[in-house]
Write a protein that holds these residues in place. Sequence first.
Motif, short mmCIF file in Angstrom:
data_model
loop_
_atom_site.label_atom_id
_atom_site.label_comp_id
_atom_site.label_asym_id
_atom_site.label_seq_id
_atom_site.Cartn_x
_atom_site.Cartn_y
_atom_site.Cartn_z
N ARG A 14 0.79 -1.23 0.00
CA ARG A 14 0.00 0.00 0.00
C ARG A 14 0.82 1.28 0.00
NH1 ARG A 14 -3.72 -1.66 5.03
NH2 ARG A 14 -1.63 -1.82 5.89
N HIS A 15 1.77 1.42 0.92
CA HIS A 15 2.55 2.67 0.98
C HIS A 15 3.29 2.93 -0.33
CE1 HIS A 15 2.00 2.25 5.39
NE2 HIS A 15 2.10 3.56 5.38
N ASP A 16 4.04 1.92 -0.77
CA ASP A 16 4.86 2.09 -1.98
C ASP A 16 4.00 2.31 -3.22
OD1 ASP A 16 7.17 1.82 -0.48
OD2 ASP A 16 7.42 -0.31 -0.96
N ASN A 17 2.92 1.55 -3.36
CA ASN A 17 2.09 1.69 -4.55
C ASN A 17 1.41 3.05 -4.62
OD1 ASN A 17 2.80 -0.82 -5.48
ND2 ASN A 17 0.92 -1.83 -4.84
N ILE A 18 0.90 3.53 -3.50
CA ILE A 18 0.25 4.84 -3.52
C ILE A 18 1.27 5.94 -3.80
CG2 ILE A 18 -0.92 6.56 -2.07
CD1 ILE A 18 -2.58 4.20 -0.96
#
Length: 179
Positions: A14-18
């Motif tokens: 989640r963090h990296d993709n967003i």
Amino acid sequence: MTAVLLGMGSNLNRHDNIRAALDALQEHFGPLQISRVFESESVGVRAENYFNLVVSLESPMRLEALSAWLKSLEDSFGRERGQRRCEQPMDIDILCFGDKVGFFNGIQIPRAEILKNAFVLKPLAELVPDRLHPEEQASFAELWRNYRSEQKLWPIAFEWQGLTISTPDSIEPTQASAD
């Protein structure tokens, strides 16, 4: 240029993709306005919790071209289309496209999820509280004040490009209702 509101979500990396999706949007469209990031339980499928946010930008693209570009961006994260998936590395929906209302080559504007899902309406109410929903002719803040649901969501700590764009209000999830 058209004012566009996008809903973004991810429940995988989640963090990296967003962060990577925000980078791509900024590189392609320029300055972004970004809501806080909320964690929410998945709706309609059994899956890990999602991170959700809303992004406001100005686009020179026509609606159909923007939709195709966003689908390509989602695909670059490994999005698989077809059956409803439990894991979603990136989901980007066009919520509003200027003041358009209706179906345009299969694209519903404004997106129905605005009125159904707390993880869409709450960030909209915070980011653009005075903007009117094109069909309801009520502000997003007013729609949020009148919204009732059992959906749980809570703001999380989130940084992008060295800036804090989101901080948690509390440790415990709260019911989706106007505070």
